[in-house]
Scaffold this motif. Structure first.
Motif, PDB file in Angstrom:
ATOM      1  N   LEU A  80      12.306   6.755 -41.169  1.00  0.00           N
ATOM      2  CA  LEU A  80      12.017   8.111 -41.665  1.00  0.00           C
ATOM      3  C   LEU A  80      13.066   8.453 -42.715  1.00  0.00           C
ATOM      4  CD1 LEU A  80      10.475  10.861 -41.452  1.00  0.00           C
ATOM      5  CD2 LEU A  80      12.212  11.543 -39.774  1.00  0.00           C
ATOM      6  N   GLY A  81      12.602   8.741 -43.935  1.00  0.00           N
ATOM      7  CA  GLY A  81      13.523   9.139 -45.006  1.00  0.00           C
ATOM      8  C   GLY A  81      13.701  10.643 -45.003  1.00  0.00           C
ATOM      9  N   ARG A  82      13.515  11.265 -46.175  1.00  0.00           N
ATOM     10  CA  ARG A  82      13.722  12.700 -46.296  1.00  0.00           C
ATOM     11  C   ARG A  82      12.741  13.457 -45.411  1.00  0.00           C
ATOM     12  NH1 ARG A  82      14.527  17.263 -49.577  1.00  0.00           N
ATOM     13  NH2 ARG A  82      12.419  17.676 -50.231  1.00  0.00           N
ATOM     14  N   SER A  83      13.235  14.446 -44.661  1.00  0.00           N
ATOM     15  CA  SER A  83      12.382  15.271 -43.812  1.00  0.00           C
ATOM     16  C   SER A  83      13.068  16.620 -43.615  1.00  0.00           C
ATOM     17  CB  SER A  83      12.145  14.578 -42.463  1.00  0.00           C
ATOM     18  OG  SER A  83      11.221  15.321 -41.702  1.00  0.00           O
ATOM     19  N   PRO A  84      12.853  17.549 -44.570  1.00  0.00           N
ATOM     20  CA  PRO A  84      13.654  18.786 -44.619  1.00  0.00           C
ATOM     21  C   PRO A  84      13.618  19.622 -43.347  1.00  0.00           C
ATOM     22  CG  PRO A  84      12.400  18.504 -46.641  1.00  0.00           C
ATOM     23  CD  PRO A  84      11.925  17.441 -45.698  1.00  0.00           C
ATOM     24  N   ASN A  85      12.502  19.596 -42.589  1.00  0.00           N
ATOM     25  CA  ASN A  85      12.435  20.432 -41.390  1.00  0.00           C
ATOM     26  C   ASN A  85      13.051  19.769 -40.156  1.00  0.00           C
ATOM     27  OD1 ASN A  85      11.152  22.547 -42.707  1.00  0.00           O
ATOM     28  ND2 ASN A  85       9.135  21.637 -42.392  1.00  0.00           N
ATOM     29  N   LEU A  86      13.473  18.503 -40.288  1.00  0.00           N
ATOM     30  CA  LEU A  86      14.024  17.755 -39.147  1.00  0.00           C
ATOM     31  C   LEU A  86      15.354  17.130 -39.561  1.00  0.00           C
ATOM     32  CD1 LEU A  86      10.681  15.984 -38.153  1.00  0.00           C
ATOM     33  CD2 LEU A  86      11.790  17.824 -36.864  1.00  0.00           C
ATOM     34  N   PRO A  87      16.369  17.969 -39.807  1.00  0.00           N
ATOM     35  CA  PRO A  87      17.610  17.449 -40.395  1.00  0.00           C
ATOM     36  C   PRO A  87      18.313  16.408 -39.533  1.00  0.00           C
ATOM     37  CG  PRO A  87      17.863  19.756 -39.705  1.00  0.00           C
ATOM     38  CD  PRO A  87      16.392  19.433 -39.632  1.00  0.00           C
ATOM     39  N   GLY A  88      18.164  16.473 -38.205  1.00  0.00           N
ATOM     40  CA  GLY A  88      18.820  15.496 -37.353  1.00  0.00           C
ATOM     41  C   GLY A  88      18.027  14.211 -37.180  1.00  0.00           C
ATOM     42  N   TRP A  89      16.819  14.173 -37.743  1.00  0.00           N
ATOM     43  CA  TRP A  89      15.951  13.009 -37.584  1.00  0.00           C
ATOM     44  C   TRP A  89      15.908  12.154 -38.844  1.00  0.00           C
ATOM     45  CZ3 TRP A  89      11.235  13.287 -33.995  1.00  0.00           C
ATOM     46  CH2 TRP A  89      11.416  14.253 -32.984  1.00  0.00           C
ATOM     47  N   GLU A  90      16.178  12.763 -40.022  1.00  0.00           N
ATOM     48  CA  GLU A  90      15.911  12.054 -41.271  1.00  0.00           C
ATOM     49  C   GLU A  90      16.900  10.910 -41.473  1.00  0.00           C
ATOM     50  OE1 GLU A  90      15.860  14.794 -44.563  1.00  0.00           O
ATOM     51  OE2 GLU A  90      17.817  15.582 -44.106  1.00  0.00           O
ATOM     52  N   ASN A  91      16.471   9.955 -42.322  1.00  0.00           N
ATOM     53  CA  ASN A  91      17.259   8.758 -42.631  1.00  0.00           C
ATOM     54  C   ASN A  91      17.630   7.993 -41.361  1.00  0.00           C
ATOM     55  OD1 ASN A  91      17.233   9.383 -45.442  1.00  0.00           O
ATOM     56  ND2 ASN A  91      18.792  10.938 -45.017  1.00  0.00           N
ATOM     57  N   SER A  92      16.624   7.749 -40.526  1.00  0.00           N
ATOM     58  CA  SER A  92      16.895   7.036 -39.282  1.00  0.00           C
ATOM     59  C   SER A  92      15.767   6.053 -38.977  1.00  0.00           C
ATOM     60  CB  SER A  92      17.023   8.027 -38.125  1.00  0.00           C
ATOM     61  OG  SER A  92      15.750   8.582 -37.819  1.00  0.00           O
ATOM     62  N   ASP A  93      16.036   5.163 -38.042  1.00  0.00           N
ATOM     63  CA  ASP A  93      15.031   4.210 -37.555  1.00  0.00           C
ATOM     64  C   ASP A  93      14.198   4.920 -36.486  1.00  0.00           C
ATOM     65  OD1 ASP A  93      13.515   2.118 -36.584  1.00  0.00           O
ATOM     66  OD2 ASP A  93      15.182   1.171 -35.509  1.00  0.00           O
ATOM     67  N   LEU A  94      13.276   5.750 -36.930  1.00  0.00           N
ATOM     68  CA  LEU A  94      12.514   6.566 -35.979  1.00  0.00           C
ATOM     69  C   LEU A  94      11.570   5.696 -35.145  1.00  0.00           C
ATOM     70  CD1 LEU A  94      11.943   9.364 -34.886  1.00  0.00           C
ATOM     71  CD2 LEU A  94      10.271   9.691 -36.714  1.00  0.00           C
ATOM     72  N   GLY A  95      10.992   4.680 -35.768  1.00  0.00           N
ATOM     73  CA  GLY A  95      10.111   3.788 -35.013  1.00  0.00           C
ATOM     74  C   GLY A  95      10.857   3.136 -33.850  1.00  0.00           C
ATOM     75  N   GLY A  96      12.094   2.711 -34.096  1.00  0.00           N
ATOM     76  CA  GLY A  96      12.916   2.110 -33.042  1.00  0.00           C
ATOM     77  C   GLY A  96      13.242   3.119 -31.955  1.00  0.00           C
ATOM     78  N   ALA A  97      13.555   4.363 -32.363  1.00  0.00           N
ATOM     79  CA  ALA A  97      13.886   5.396 -31.383  1.00  0.00           C
ATOM     80  C   ALA A  97      12.676   5.728 -30.512  1.00  0.00           C
ATOM     81  CB  ALA A  97      14.389   6.652 -32.102  1.00  0.00           C
ATOM     82  N   VAL A  98      11.478   5.736 -31.130  1.00  0.00           N
ATOM     83  CA  VAL A  98      10.251   6.035 -30.383  1.00  0.00           C
ATOM     84  C   VAL A  98       9.983   4.927 -29.364  1.00  0.00           C
ATOM     85  CG1 VAL A  98       7.739   6.254 -30.598  1.00  0.00           C
ATOM     86  CG2 VAL A  98       9.231   7.474 -32.187  1.00  0.00           C
ATOM     87  N   SER A  99      10.079   3.672 -29.806  1.00  0.00           N
ATOM     88  CA  SER A  99       9.880   2.554 -28.869  1.00  0.00           C
ATOM     89  C   SER A  99      10.874   2.633 -27.719  1.00  0.00           C
ATOM     90  CB  SER A  99      10.048   1.215 -29.598  1.00  0.00           C
ATOM     91  OG  SER A  99       8.940   0.970 -30.410  1.00  0.00           O
ATOM     92  N   ALA A 100      12.146   2.890 -28.049  1.00  0.00           N
ATOM     93  CA  ALA A 100      13.201   2.907 -27.021  1.00  0.00           C
ATOM     94  C   ALA A 100      12.949   4.003 -25.990  1.00  0.00           C
ATOM     95  CB  ALA A 100      14.562   3.101 -27.682  1.00  0.00           C
ATOM     96  N   ALA A 101      12.431   5.154 -26.453  1.00  0.00           N
ATOM     97  CA  ALA A 101      12.214   6.279 -25.535  1.00  0.00           C
ATOM     98  C   ALA A 101      11.018   6.036 -24.606  1.00  0.00           C
ATOM     99  CB  ALA A 101      12.004   7.562 -26.325  1.00  0.00           C
TER     100      ALA A 101
END
Ligand code: ZN
Length: 323
Positions: A80-101
């Motif tokens: 996940l790159g730029r995401s103005p409404n989710l400042p703590g989520w942007e620029n992260s491996d969101l797919g990896g975090a979703v799988s891990a959760a």
């Protein structure tokens, strides 16, 4: 047996989810609040909330998770790159975090409008089509494109910004810094600005002027649509003007992409034929291929569930491709 798929739609305030079975039928759903600063905490809360539908605490029936998320999404890497409404989520491996959760099951990611488009494509207004364009008229205007049954993401994951198609370089200012984007006319902010300008210029009916004066900053497109539905000529005219600009954008898109169908969603689209009829007329006048001039331009069917339903479909297809 891992036979269920979880689809998640992450917005700035709430995370909605839908659970679907192998055959695509709905099992259930719900929502939890978004913590815009902490993706992992939000995903933990979501997993706990959805667990009863997925066989219990270890989620033994979950086969894959899909997430539609506002922002620049790389569906290949899950970044996940730029995401103005989710400042703590942007620029992260969101797919990896979703799988891990969710116990390490495969994950599929899409941006929010593409998620909604995919939901409509599989289970809503785009069923049975191959090439579909969707325009979502919300506060802003989003867009998405499916070609040959696949979401078009582009070389830099920026495809589908239909709301920022410039229709008149001297038009009203847009949130993106340009002028005359589709969003500046057909998003709710643009449509309400046009309504207030009409009143200020003395061009409105007494009923529309009174509505704007009474509601002030609480005015919504639904209020204007109700007045239009009662036959107020000025309110009808506001939607007709937005619909003509929408049709201009649709006509341009049809000449480039020649889709089977165009789907119009989002809150402003609840005005229905008030905006769709002028849209169809304006689009038809621009479309070059005679056979395409009457292509279906239809309202979305799934409403606010669309993106979660689409995310679940993407998860199911990813898991079945990998199987
Ligand atoms: Zn713009």
């Amino acid at each position: 047996m891992r036979d269920l798929y979880l689809g998640i739609d992450t917005g700035g305030t709430a995370v909605k989810y839908e659970v679907v079975a192998n055959d695509g039928s709905a099992v259930g759903g719900g929502e939890v609040p978004t913590d815009p600063r902490d993706a992992a905490a939000t995903l933990r809360a979501l997993a706990a909330d959805a667990a009863p539908l997925l066989g219990g605490a270890g989620l033994p029936r979950l086969a894959a998770v899909g997430m539609a998320c506002a922002g620049i999404v790389n569906p290949v890497t899950g970044h996940l790159g730029r995401s103005p409404n989710l400042p703590g989520w942007e620029n992260s491996d969101l797919g990896g975090a979703v799988s891990a959760a969710f116990g390490g099951v495969p994950s599929a990611l899409a941006n929010d409008v593409n998620g909604a488009l995919y939901g409509e494509f599989r289970h809503g207004a785009g069923r049975g089509c191959r090439d579909v364009v969707m325009i979502a008229l919300g506060t802003g205007v989003g867009g998405g494109v499916i070609i040959d049954g696949r979401l078009l993401v582009g070389s830099h994951f920026g495809a589908g910004e239909i709301g920022h198609m410039v229709l008149d370089a001297d038009g009203p200012p847009c949130t993106c810094g340009s002028r005359g984007c589709l969003e500046a006319w057909a998003g709710s902010t643009g449509l309400l600005r046009a309504t207030r300008e009409l009143v200020a210029a003395g061009g409105a009916t007494p009923a529309l002027a009174a509505l704007v004066a009474r509601l002030g900053s609480d005015l919504t497109t639904r209020d204007v649509a109700e007045l239009a539905g009662a036959g107020d000529a000025a309110a009808v005219g506001v939607f007709a003007a937005a619909g003509r600009k929408l049709g201009q954008a649709v006509g341009n898109l049809v000449n480039v992409l020649d889709p089977d169908r165009v789907i119009i969603g989002g809150g402003v689209a609840r005005a229905g034929e008030l905006i769709l009829a002028p849209c169809r007329a304006a689009a038809s006048a621009l479309i070059l291929a005679t056979e395409a001039q009457g292509l279906p331009i239809v309202p979305a069917e799934l409403g606010p569930r669309a993106a979660a339903v689409g995310a679940a479909s993407l998860a199911r297809e990813k898991a079945q491709e990998g199987a």
